[in-house]
Design a protein around this motif. Structure first.
Motif, mmCIF file in Angstrom:
data_model
loop_
_atom_site.group_PDB
_atom_site.id
_atom_site.type_symbol
_atom_site.label_atom_id
_atom_site.label_comp_id
_atom_site.label_asym_id
_atom_site.label_seq_id
_atom_site.Cartn_x
_atom_site.Cartn_y
_atom_site.Cartn_z
ATOM 1 N N LEU A 166 32.612 28.394 46.967
ATOM 2 C CA LEU A 166 33.727 29.339 47.135
ATOM 3 C C LEU A 166 34.450 29.062 48.450
ATOM 4 C CD1 LEU A 166 32.410 32.751 45.803
ATOM 5 C CD2 LEU A 166 33.574 30.898 44.617
ATOM 6 N N SER A 292 40.652 31.663 37.410
ATOM 7 C CA SER A 292 40.047 32.051 38.686
ATOM 8 C C SER A 292 41.127 32.134 39.750
ATOM 9 C CB SER A 292 39.009 31.013 39.132
ATOM 10 O OG SER A 292 37.994 30.875 38.169
ATOM 11 N N VAL A 294 41.812 33.516 44.129
ATOM 12 C CA VAL A 294 41.281 34.117 45.344
ATOM 13 C C VAL A 294 42.411 34.937 45.961
ATOM 14 C CG1 VAL A 294 41.633 31.922 46.564
ATOM 15 C CG2 VAL A 294 40.229 33.650 47.599
ATOM 16 N N PHE A 336 37.163 36.682 45.287
ATOM 17 C CA PHE A 336 37.242 35.674 44.228
ATOM 18 C C PHE A 336 37.129 36.413 42.901
ATOM 19 C CE2 PHE A 336 37.134 31.528 46.195
ATOM 20 C CZ PHE A 336 36.740 31.820 47.494
ATOM 21 N N ASP A 338 37.341 36.120 38.624
ATOM 22 C CA ASP A 338 37.414 35.350 37.365
ATOM 23 C C ASP A 338 37.744 36.325 36.246
ATOM 24 O OD1 ASP A 338 36.499 33.113 38.636
ATOM 25 O OD2 ASP A 338 34.522 33.102 37.674
ATOM 26 N N LEU A 365 43.421 29.453 41.351
ATOM 27 C CA LEU A 365 42.554 28.269 41.379
ATOM 28 C C LEU A 365 42.608 27.520 40.059
ATOM 29 C CD1 LEU A 365 39.431 29.757 43.204
ATOM 30 C CD2 LEU A 365 41.439 28.648 44.178
#
Ligand SMILES: C=C(O[C@@H]1C=C(C(=O)O)C=C[C@H]1O)C(=O)O
Length: 373
Positions: A166, A292, A294, A336, A338, A365
């Protein structure tokens, strides 16, 4: 014919029957080979078409490969299990793709780790896979273009997140192009000079020691547990030491030809690790994708709620939320996230528009096919 090691051992099968069956198998093999060759020609033509469209064309299409494997599993008539059938097709696709140019893949090494197994599972045997000693080096090699893709672990179902991975995303512009989920089975391995009752020290990676903690407490309460840099390193050590054992998986056991004193010693039978495929391009939708991102939030009450509320309202299934300290200023955090869906889905776009307004920084991401096998 009688000394043929494949001759029938039971009373009912005659040599004639077996010969006929073998002839049929030979004939089937020829037909399978002709079909595989035809398929390989087709894949080469696809590559030529892609190249004609753009000299920078990417031959490898993760979303297409995921669709092929899913279709194979859905249509599989048996008796082979779906996973077995898909594994065979995984290798056929890998060989077809390598006709053009084998993919170059870096993975978190050394050889014999679960990450190598994940790389093999995802790209098949025809990719050229190279071990690297650290997660940030895998990122760097992909960024530098020395390899096409990288494979790094990201989370384990019993021990949680791999923080290095990460954190590496925070300083990188790479994309996630895929994921692999691997069932993790740990074995207790020894070299040829070590007996079960003589094991006084057990080496493994700290995560694996943790994943087998209860088993070790029950079976080897007095053995010293020594954490080393990887399971494969543990296996390498016990190869040349007496009275020590390693906890590692199949790849390491095979690589160092170690004896398995006990198999599948992990405390959770459904122990699994998720790995990410990192690359430098976006992946189109496959039909079953994960995204994903961040996000950094201003440090204020209700910030996290504000961040995740749009996902809930747009009925997007969030599959993971991790908090990591931000590199910018003490007590600042990044999240983070998902979730299921692809950046091209209208619902995902609507939710992300709102997230962009609420967060101080958002970095996507990537959207990528969910692990098939
Ligand atoms: C043939 C193609 O290219 C590659 C090879 C594939 C295959 O052998 O099925 C699938 C996807 C790509 O990785 C394609 O894009 O269809």
């Amino acid at each position: 014919m009688k000394d043929d090691k494949y001759a029938p051992h039971n009373e009912d099968g005659s040599d004639e029957d077996l010969n006929a069956l073998r002839e049929r198998i030979d004939d089937l093999d020829h037909r399978i080979m002709a079909l595989i060759s035809e398929r390989a020609e087709c894949a080469s033509t696809v590559a030529r078409v892609k190249l004609a469209e753009s000299p920078e064309a990417i031959f490898y299409r993760p979303e297409r490969e995921a669709q092929v494997l899913k279709r194979i599993m859905a249509l599989n008539p048996g008796p082979l299990a779906n996973e077995e059938m898909a594994r065979l097709f995984r290798e056929i696709m890998s060989a077809c793709l390598a006709l053009e140019k084998p993919l170059r893949v870096a993975y978190l090494g050394p050889e014999g780790t679960f990450t190598q197994q994940a790389a093999l599972k995802h790209f098949g045997d025809s990719a050229i896979c190279t071990p690297l000693p650290a997660i940030d080096e895998v990122f760097r090699e992909v960024e530098a273009g020395a390899v096409n893709y990288g494979v790094v672990p990201v989370e384990n179902s019993t021990e949680g997140i791999v923080n290095h991975t990460l954190d590496s995303f925070m300083d990188s512009s790479l994309r996630i192009c895929g994921e692999v989920v691997l069932r993790i089975h740990h074995h207790l391995l020894v070299g040829e000079n070590t007996r079960r009752d003589k094991v006084s020290r057990i080496y493994s990676h700290s995560q694996s020691l943790a994943q087998c903690r209860k088993w070790l407490d029950a079976h080897y309460p007095h053995a010293e547990r020594v954490a080393v840099s990887s399971n494969a390193e543990a296996a390498r050590r016990v190869k040349s030491e007496w009275h020590t054992a390693a906890i590692a998986g199949d790849m390491a056991a095979r690589l160092y030809a170690l004896e398995r004193l006990d198999e599948k010693i992990e405390d959770q039978p459904d122990n699994a690790t998720r790995f990410l495929i990192i690359g430098n391009h976006d992946v189109p939708p496959s039909g079953e994708d994960r995204t994903s991102l961040v996000a950094a939030m201003r440090n204020q009450p209700g910030a996290l709620h504000d961040l995740i509320e749009p996902f809930q309202r747009h009925e997007i299934d969030m599959t993971r939320l991790e908090t990591r300290p931000s590199r910018h200023g003490a007590w600042n955090y990044v999240f983070f996230i998902d979730f299921r869906g692809h950046l091209e889905d209208p619902r995902v776009r609507a939710a992300l528009d709102e997230v962009h307004q609420r967060a101080s920084d958002v970095r996507l991401l990537g959207s990528y096919p969910m692990g098939v096998l």
